[in-house]
Design a protein around this motif. Structure first.
Motif, PDB file in Angstrom:
ATOM      1  N   PHE A 252       0.842  -1.208   0.000  1.00 43.14           N
ATOM      2  CA  PHE A 252       0.000   0.000   0.000  1.00 43.14           C
ATOM      3  C   PHE A 252       0.870   1.248   0.000  1.00 43.14           C
ATOM      4  O   PHE A 252       1.735   1.408   0.871  1.00 43.14           O
ATOM      5  N   ARG A 253       0.648   2.111  -0.978  1.00 36.33           N
ATOM      6  CA  ARG A 253       1.377   3.385  -1.004  1.00 36.33           C
ATOM      7  C   ARG A 253       0.440   4.477  -1.475  1.00 36.33           C
ATOM      8  O   ARG A 253      -0.257   4.310  -2.492  1.00 36.33           O
ATOM      9  N   TYR A 254       0.470   5.581  -0.762  1.00 37.92           N
ATOM     10  CA  TYR A 254      -0.383   6.700  -1.131  1.00 37.92           C
ATOM     11  C   TYR A 254       0.312   7.470  -2.245  1.00 37.92           C
ATOM     12  O   TYR A 254       1.060   8.408  -2.007  1.00 37.92           O
ATOM     13  N   GLU A 255       0.098   7.020  -3.487  1.00 35.24           N
ATOM     14  CA  GLU A 255       0.720   7.644  -4.650  1.00 35.24           C
ATOM     15  C   GLU A 255      -0.369   8.213  -5.539  1.00 35.24           C
ATOM     16  O   GLU A 255      -1.552   7.969  -5.326  1.00 35.24           O
ATOM     17  N   ARG A 256       0.036   8.930  -6.567  1.00 39.78           N
ATOM     18  CA  ARG A 256      -0.958   9.435  -7.508  1.00 39.78           C
ATOM     19  C   ARG A 256      -1.325   8.300  -8.466  1.00 39.78           C
ATOM     20  O   ARG A 256      -0.491   7.838  -9.238  1.00 39.78           O
TER      21      ARG A 256
ATOM     22  N   GLY B  99      -0.554   1.516 -14.142  1.00 43.28           N
ATOM     23  CA  GLY B  99       0.644   0.884 -13.596  1.00 43.28           C
ATOM     24  C   GLY B  99       1.072   1.418 -12.246  1.00 43.28           C
ATOM     25  O   GLY B  99       2.111   1.046 -11.713  1.00 43.28           O
ATOM     26  N   ARG B 100       0.296   2.334 -11.670  1.00 43.62           N
ATOM     27  CA  ARG B 100       0.629   2.869 -10.350  1.00 43.62           C
ATOM     28  C   ARG B 100      -0.660   2.981  -9.540  1.00 43.62           C
ATOM     29  O   ARG B 100      -1.547   3.739  -9.887  1.00 43.62           O
ATOM     30  N   TYR B 101      -0.750   2.193  -8.495  1.00 43.76           N
ATOM     31  CA  TYR B 101      -1.973   2.121  -7.710  1.00 43.76           C
ATOM     32  C   TYR B 101      -1.652   2.304  -6.238  1.00 43.76           C
ATOM     33  O   TYR B 101      -0.482   2.296  -5.845  1.00 43.76           O
TER      34      TYR B 101
HETATM   35 MG    MG Z   1       7.814   4.462  -6.183  1.00 44.16          MG
END
Ligand code: MG
Ligand code: ATP
Length: 422
Positions: free
Chosen positions: A112-116, A120-122
């Motif tokens: 789990f990562r709070y990314e935008r 391919g990026r969740y």
């Molecule tokens: Mg990264």
């Protein structure tokens, strides 16, 4: 106001076809890992927040801005794991698995990562992590790279990915390099992007990772890390390259690969593709020789990598993933027939080990036959009024030349056994 509740932003729902692709990758990975003698372990999704802030590094992107952290009812600070290595190191320490022994371990599950969120990026994504504990030489680094190369080959992706390799030396060499980099970049402070400017004081080496064109131009004349690498790390790296050469495994040495987490030393690597736009890294890893000791264990050399299932699944999207279709479809018309079909289906599964999906609820024969056809099953079993009256079942071939026969219920299992033995 709408009553609809939707999935949280960045948390993906996996529809059956997509989930099948994840499963395929996981199955292939499991099989490759077993062939190399790796053992699967299960790790919790929640860990103490301090595990990550200490091991991953307080000034890394992950810890600075990407963690899902909350206090539980006991006011303890917990974090949904953003990556697996810190938890794995805690695990081996806690179970005494790092002490005077070697381990080849792997695990899979959500991170789990709070990314935008973007393609391919969740915010929830799946990784397979592979970690080797207690082995020092470049041979184990090479094994991990060859193992991952084998997985790409099994998945039919060999031509779509390339291996990028670097050595970031020991802590002292990085410190010396970092100082030189800061001295150089400070002269161009005015031209640096905001992120890099911030990193100049928090985590300068990460500036090498910057995708901002003006910063990249500045970096062209910056000091290079390889000039600062200590002799032992250099020897290790040369050893690794020699094994890869001998194994015929192509790679590219890329000085700007430094990885986004603090714990790496010596070997770092990424498998990259040009098929996924900006999210081109499908797998990354390296050595983390200091981590076990940092958590209170005896100094233990370690190396590992994590691969992103979501990105791999995107790469496999063009390939048809054949879900396993069922063997038999059960058609029944009328309530009594439905009950009989359920009983027969249980017998088919128990006695023949075949897969059978039965129609549930009402429905006209014709509509059910259409579903039977779409299901991919080889044959349909049909129980309608006539069959019930004769204590029989119609067995209908759905593929090839077709054909239908009425079989006495008592003879059905034997008949099916013969049919599927062919
Ligand atoms: Mg990264
Ligand atoms: P990136 O540079 O793309 O942010 P990363 O260096 O943060 O990647 P790692 O921490 O090394 O990634 O994680 C290993 C792999 O996990 C990545 O190569 C990628 O395939 C996958 N991954 C990382 N973050 C995400 C995410 N937010 N969504 C989907 N996959 C991810």
């Amino acid at each position: 106001m709408s009553n609809t509740i939707k999935a949280i932003r960045g948390m993906q729902d996996l529809l059956p076809e997509k989930k099948a692709r994840f499963r395929l990758i996981e199955d292939q990975a499991r099989s490759v890992l077993m062939d190399y003698g790796y053992q699967e372990v299960g790790l919790p999704v929640l860990e103490s927040t301090s595990l990550f802030s200490r091991l991953v590094g307080a000034s890394t992107d992950i810890v600075e801005k990407e963690m899902y952290t909350f206090n539980d009812r006991n006011e303890e600070s917990l974090t949904l794991r953003p990556e697996g290595t810190a938890g794995l190191v805690r695990f081996v320490n806690e179970h005494g698995l790092a002490f005077n022994q070697t381990q080849r371990l792997w695990y899979t599950g959500p991170m789990f990562r709070y990314e935008r969120p973007q393609k391919g990026r969740y915010r929830q994504f799946d990784q397979i992590g592979v970690e080797c504990i207690g082995m020092e030489g470049p041979d184990i680094d090479a094994e991990l790279l060859l193992l991952s190369a084998r997985l790409w080959s099994v998945l039919g992706l060999s031509n779509a990915v390339t291996l990028e390799l670097n050595s970031i030396g020991d802590a002292e060499s990085r410190q010396a390099f970092s100082a030189a980099l800061v001295a150089y970049l400070t002269r161009f402070k005015a031209d640096l992007d905001d992120d890099s400017l911030r990193r100049l004081t928090t985590n300068p080496i990460r500036i090498l990772d910057s995708k901002v064109p003006t910063t990249q131009t500045l970096l062209e004349d910056a000091p290079v890390l390889s000039d600062f690498i200590d002799a032992a790390s250099r020897k290790h790296f040369d050893g690794l390259c020699a094994i890869l050469d001998a194994a015929g495994q192509p790679y590219r040495i890329n000085q700007s690969i430094v990885r986004g987490l603090d714990y790496y030393n010596r070997t770092v690597f990424e498998w990259v593709t040009d098929q996924l736009g900006a999210q081109g890294t499908i797998c990354g890893g390296g050595r983390y020789d200091g981590l076990v000791a940092q958590l209170g264990g005896k100094p233990t050399p370690c190396v590992g990598f994590a691969l992103g299932l979501d990105r791999l699944a995107l790469m496999l999207e063009d390939q048809a993933t054949q879900g396993r279709s069922i063997d038999i479809y059960g058609v029944s018309v009328g309530e009594d027939a439905r009950g009989k079909m359920l009983v027969l289906a249980e017998q088919v599964r128990t006695q023949l080990g075949l897969s059978i999906q039965v129609h549930a609820g009402a429905g006209k024969l014709k509509a059910q036959m259409k579903k039977a056809d779409l299901s991919g099953a080889e044959i349909a079993l049909i129980v309608a009024e006539d069959e019930l009256a004769q204590d029989a079942v119609s067995v209908r071939e759905l593929r090839g030349e077709g054909g239908q026969a009425l079989v006495q219920t008592s003879a059905l299992i034997e008949q099916l056994q013969r049919r599927f033995e062919q």
